[in-house]
Design an enzyme around this catalytic site. Structure first.
Site, short mmCIF file in Angstrom:
data_model
loop_
_atom_site.label_atom_id
_atom_site.label_comp_id
_atom_site.label_asym_id
_atom_site.label_seq_id
_atom_site.Cartn_x
_atom_site.Cartn_y
_atom_site.Cartn_z
N SER A 3 68.76 23.80 -1.77
CA SER A 3 67.92 24.99 -1.66
C SER A 3 66.72 24.91 -2.60
O SER A 3 65.60 25.29 -2.23
CB SER A 3 68.74 26.25 -1.96
OG SER A 3 69.69 26.48 -0.93
N ASN B 262 72.75 22.25 10.43
CA ASN B 262 74.00 22.48 9.71
C ASN B 262 75.04 23.23 10.52
O ASN B 262 76.23 23.17 10.21
CB ASN B 262 73.73 23.24 8.41
CG ASN B 262 72.94 24.50 8.62
OD1 ASN B 262 71.81 24.45 9.14
ND2 ASN B 262 73.49 25.64 8.23
N SER C 73 71.36 16.69 -1.06
CA SER C 73 72.29 17.41 -1.93
C SER C 73 73.54 16.59 -2.19
O SER C 73 74.03 15.89 -1.29
CB SER C 73 72.66 18.75 -1.30
OG SER C 73 73.54 19.48 -2.12
N CYS D 230 76.48 29.60 4.22
CA CYS D 230 75.71 30.63 3.52
C CYS D 230 75.77 31.98 4.22
O CYS D 230 75.47 33.00 3.62
CB CYS D 230 74.26 30.18 3.39
SG CYS D 230 74.07 28.61 2.55
#
Length: 391
Positions: free
Chosen positions: A72, A151, A199, A325
């Site tokens: 992010s 995702n 990530s 999320c």
């Protein structure tokens, strides 16, 4: 009770080799990498070795890698940094309607600053139309940001073609590769990628660490000011244990990448086939072949995703109703709506994502559990009752 983790797209467990690599940097090599004494320089050497490892996995050089706190932050930096630094050229950027919220919410923030954003539609499989992308480019377009792999539904974009279009129009190209890195081969130069977010915790590394690849010569502003860390571009004392764990995870992920892709793809296809062939009114979401090797996204008609998840959890299976999320939200996935699914079907979504510790037995157990759960939930559905009655 049997416990099966099928939410690898949300996060992954830290591998033992990764943890073993990290431990000395908590207790023995604990210096601040910015310090000039020996303790600090030991940490500095470790930091630069990790940077070189990450760079090698994507076909670039160490000085293009900047460590961050995760995907992010990397997304925020890429978009805000590039748009603000290139105001003299223009105020327009292009992205898609199915991006991660790390991109979409950043775009919303940029719009409040006066920047203009074009959100491209996708087809029923989640891919953009390249002609639409090229048509959206104007003389004021500074940046194109398109995620490598979605995702939620696992669809992979034609990143190479997008990179060529961006290069031909002298537009900077960023991709959120958080789901792709360590799961598909990536060469940033061959794909004409200018910036790329990655990530650690998606590839069996620790949480709270990521990186942004920035091609040499790209104009970008800092978004975190302070000290001179990361060559004056990203302030804050480096998380050396986390970075070392990230580098080890990246090394392990790319050592046997071909075998990893082959194994996961076979398990993925076994899972998808088992579900869709044994459960009526089920839909496999995303592109059938150009997709994440471990992602299975399905929708079941006549049931709610929340009830499905709770029932799976009761059987020891961890899955997701969408992205991690937003899994606590009752709103249908923006990705599923973007590919054309009506609300009532999008509400019955399930994402099962598999990884290095998933077995064939796990897959078969999950299929059998889903058959039982879906049947039980549908027996309580008045809509399904009408289907059985032929109405």
């Amino acid at each position: 009770m049997k416990r099966i983790y099928m939410d690898y797209s949300a996060t992954t467990p830290v591998k033992q080799e990764v943890l073993d690599t990290m431990m000395p940097y908590f207790t023995d090599i604990y210096g601040n990498a910015s310090s000039i004494h020996g303790f600090g320089q030991d940490a500095k050497r470790a930091l630069e070795s990790a940077r070189a490892t990450i760079a090698k996995t994507m076909g670039t050089t160490p000085e293009t890698i900047y460590f961050t706190a995760g995907g992010s932050e990397s997304d925020n930096w890429a978009l805000k940094g590039v748009m603000r630094a290139n105001k003299a050229k223009g105020n327009h950027m292009i992205t898609t309607k199915i991006e991660h919220h790390g991109i979409l919410h950043t775009c919303s923030a940029l719009e409040k600053e006066g920047f203009e954003v074009t959100y491209l539609d996708v087809d029923s499989q989640g891919r953009i139309n390249l002609a639409d992308l090229e048509a959206a480019i104007t003389e004021k377009t500074v940046l194109i940001s398109v995620m490598f792999i979605n995702n939620e539904i696992g669809t992979m974009q034609d990143i190479g073609a997008i990179g060529k279009i961006a290069k031909a129009h002298n537009v900077i190209f960023h991709t959120d590769a958080v789901q792709a890195y360590g799961n598909v081969k990536i060469d940033v130069s061959a794909l004409n990628i200018d910036l790329m977010s990655i990530s650690s915790h998606k590839i069996y590394g620790p949480k709270g660490v990521g990186a942004l690849y920035i091609k040499k010569g790209i104009r970008i502003q800092n978004i975190i000011e302070g000290g001179a860390q990361e060559r004056n571009r990203r302030a804050g004392t480096e998380n050396i244990p986390g970075i070392m764990g990230f580098a080890k995870a990246a090394e392990l992920a790319h050592e046997n990448l071909d075998e990893h892709i082959k194994r996961l793809s076979a398990l993925r296809d076994r899972l998808a086939k088992g579900i869709t062939e044994s459960i009526d009114y089920s839909r496999y979401n995303g592109h059938p072949t150009e997709r994440h090797p471990g992602n299975v996204s399905v929708c079941f008609e006549f049931i709610e995703g929340e009830a499905l998840l709770l029932s799976l959890d009761a059987k020891g299976i961890g899955g997701s109703s969408g992205s991690a999320c937003t899994s606590g939200s009752l709103d249908p996935s923006h990705v599923l709506l973007a590919i054309g699914l009506p609300h009532e079907i999008a509400h019955g979504s399930l994402r099962l994502s598999i990884g290095d510790f998933t077995t064939e037995e796990d897959v078969d157990y999950a299929v059998e559990a889903l058959k039982e759960i879906v049947h039980k939930l549908r027996m309580m559905s008045p809509l399904y009752d009408r289907v059985l009655g032929g109405k």
